[in-house]
Design a protein around this motif. Structure first.
Motif, short mmCIF file in Angstrom:
data_model
loop_
_atom_site.label_atom_id
_atom_site.label_comp_id
_atom_site.label_asym_id
_atom_site.label_seq_id
_atom_site.Cartn_x
_atom_site.Cartn_y
_atom_site.Cartn_z
N GLN A 124 11.66 44.17 44.14
CA GLN A 124 10.55 43.50 44.81
C GLN A 124 10.69 41.98 44.79
O GLN A 124 11.15 41.39 43.81
N VAL A 125 10.25 41.36 45.87
CA VAL A 125 10.09 39.92 45.89
C VAL A 125 8.90 39.58 44.99
O VAL A 125 7.83 40.14 45.15
N HIS A 126 9.11 38.67 44.07
CA HIS A 126 8.07 38.35 43.10
C HIS A 126 7.12 37.30 43.67
O HIS A 126 7.52 36.20 44.02
N SER A 127 5.85 37.67 43.76
CA SER A 127 4.78 36.75 44.14
C SER A 127 5.01 36.12 45.51
O SER A 127 5.06 34.91 45.66
N LEU A 128 5.08 36.98 46.50
CA LEU A 128 5.22 36.52 47.87
C LEU A 128 3.91 35.91 48.36
O LEU A 128 2.84 36.48 48.15
N THR A 129 3.99 34.76 48.98
CA THR A 129 2.83 34.12 49.58
C THR A 129 3.19 33.72 51.01
O THR A 129 4.37 33.71 51.39
N ALA A 130 2.19 33.39 51.79
CA ALA A 130 2.42 33.14 53.22
C ALA A 130 3.34 31.96 53.47
O ALA A 130 3.97 31.87 54.54
N ASP A 131 3.45 31.03 52.51
CA ASP A 131 4.30 29.86 52.70
C ASP A 131 5.72 30.07 52.19
O ASP A 131 6.53 29.14 52.17
N SER A 132 6.07 31.28 51.80
CA SER A 132 7.41 31.54 51.28
C SER A 132 8.46 31.34 52.38
O SER A 132 8.29 31.81 53.51
N PRO A 133 9.57 30.68 52.04
CA PRO A 133 10.65 30.52 53.04
C PRO A 133 11.28 31.86 53.43
O PRO A 133 12.00 31.93 54.43
N LEU A 134 11.03 32.89 52.69
CA LEU A 134 11.57 34.21 53.01
C LEU A 134 11.21 34.63 54.43
O LEU A 134 12.00 35.28 55.12
N PHE A 135 10.01 34.28 54.88
CA PHE A 135 9.56 34.74 56.19
C PHE A 135 10.41 34.21 57.33
O PHE A 135 10.48 34.83 58.40
N ALA A 136 11.08 33.09 57.12
CA ALA A 136 11.92 32.51 58.17
C ALA A 136 13.41 32.67 57.90
O ALA A 136 14.24 32.28 58.72
N ASP A 137 13.75 33.26 56.76
CA ASP A 137 15.16 33.35 56.35
C ASP A 137 15.73 34.71 56.75
O ASP A 137 15.68 35.69 55.99
N LYS A 138 16.30 34.78 57.93
CA LYS A 138 16.83 36.04 58.45
C LYS A 138 18.03 36.52 57.63
O LYS A 138 18.23 37.74 57.47
N ASP A 139 18.84 35.60 57.10
CA ASP A 139 19.98 36.01 56.28
C ASP A 139 19.51 36.68 54.99
O ASP A 139 20.08 37.70 54.56
N LEU A 140 18.48 36.13 54.38
CA LEU A 140 17.92 36.74 53.17
C LEU A 140 17.33 38.11 53.47
O LEU A 140 17.57 39.08 52.74
N GLN A 141 16.59 38.21 54.55
CA GLN A 141 16.00 39.50 54.92
C GLN A 141 17.09 40.55 55.15
O GLN A 141 16.98 41.69 54.68
#
Length: 301
Positions: free
Chosen positions: A125-142
């Motif tokens: 699991q991603v720990h403590s995801l919030t709306a401002d996490s860069p994960l949402f825009a990081d297609k390589d990470l996804q």
């Protein structure tokens, strides 16, 4: 059994749970905390708990769970863990900073490697995801997360949990939904994520509830209705808090964050809440902003 054991309070010498300070050994050496972890894990297994949740930032939690599984020869326990926070306190309870969050591909690669070297996890699991996490825009990470061969989920925190949950479940990689599970804070004082969690459950996501004791507030400083219901049922306020979480039909698993065997037994005491109980408990929720402001002010102990 819909109860899982969370290792946040057992893997490191300091955490932000009220009541933890007296539940653990006075001398919180790694060996003492390992022994405390083993004792709670043994009691949880004997009670029928078959899911254990850890995280890279929970000090040595992953090491303790891996050692316990190996020494006890246990093969029927599901383990989940989390990445994103790094433990930085170096086993010092008085550290200024205990953990640092970073949702980057580099952090994921390193922590995934560290986790899988210790454990076979059924959920990462991603720990403590919030709306401002860069994960949402990081297609390589996804894309990388979708490629590890293990289901991935996320945990949430903060006053906008519901928005984060809905946004995260919209993420897709190659036409497939990225996340299959969510672990969110839900308790009698913070219920705002409930509708979004119910939606996730209805769409076949696994829903896990954490911090159901409100970091010990409901157990150590219970509101009047919680204390009244506990007395009427001959149980502790923590059992009432657990029962309220388990009463949510969309909750697949409810985490106990017990720091000792007595705390675990108290959490597990069965309480059947009736209609009157639910009515009394229904007005306890705080505005999310107030709840999370209070939580952020809690001290590590």
């Amino acid at each position: 059994m819909r109860i899982a054991l969370g290792m946040a309070a057992l893997g490191r010498p300091a955490y932000i749970n009220l009541g933890r300070d007296t539940a653990l050994p006075a001398d919180r050496t790694p060996q003492a905390m390992r022994e405390a972890s083993f004792a709670v894990l043994d009691a949880a297994y004997a009670a029928g708990i078959r899911w254990v949740d850890a995280a890279r930032s929970y000090g040595r939690a992953e090491q303790f769970v891996a050692a316990w599984l190996a020494e006890r020869g246990v093969s029927d326990v599901t383990v989940s863990s989390k990445w994103g926070y790094e433990y930085t306190a170096d086993w010092r309870p008085d550290a200024t900073v205990h953990e640092v969050k970073e949702h980057s591909l580099a952090r994921f690669e390193r922590q995934w490697s560290e986790t899988r070297a210790l454990l076979e996890v059924a959920l990462y699991q991603v720990h403590s995801l919030t709306a401002d996490s860069p994960l949402f825009a990081d297609k390589d990470l996804q894309a990388r997360m979708a490629d590890i061969g293990v289901p991935v989920g996320f945990s949430t925190s903060g006053p906008a949990q519901a928005d984060t949950i809905r946004r995260a479940f919209d993420l897709e990689v190659n036409g497939q939904r990225l996340f299959s599970a969510v672990q969110s804070t839900w308790n009698l004082l913070e219920t705002s994520a409930g509708p979004a969690l119910a939606e996730a459950h209805s769409e076949d996501a696994r829903v896990m509830l954490k911090e159901v004791m409100a970091n010990g507030r409901l157990a150590m400083q219970p509101p009047g209705p919680v204390a009244e219901i506990a007395i009427r049922h001959g149980a502790g306020p923590d059992a009432v808090a657990m029962a309220a979480a388990l009463a949510q039909p969309w909750a697949d698993l409810v985490l106990s964050g017990a720091a000792s065997v007595p705390q675990l037994y108290a959490n597990l005491m069965p309480v059947e809440l009736d209609v009157v109980d639910h009515e009394l408990l229904g007005d306890l929720a705080e505005p999310p902003q107030d709840y999370w402001k209070h939580r952020s002010a809690l001290s590590w102990n």
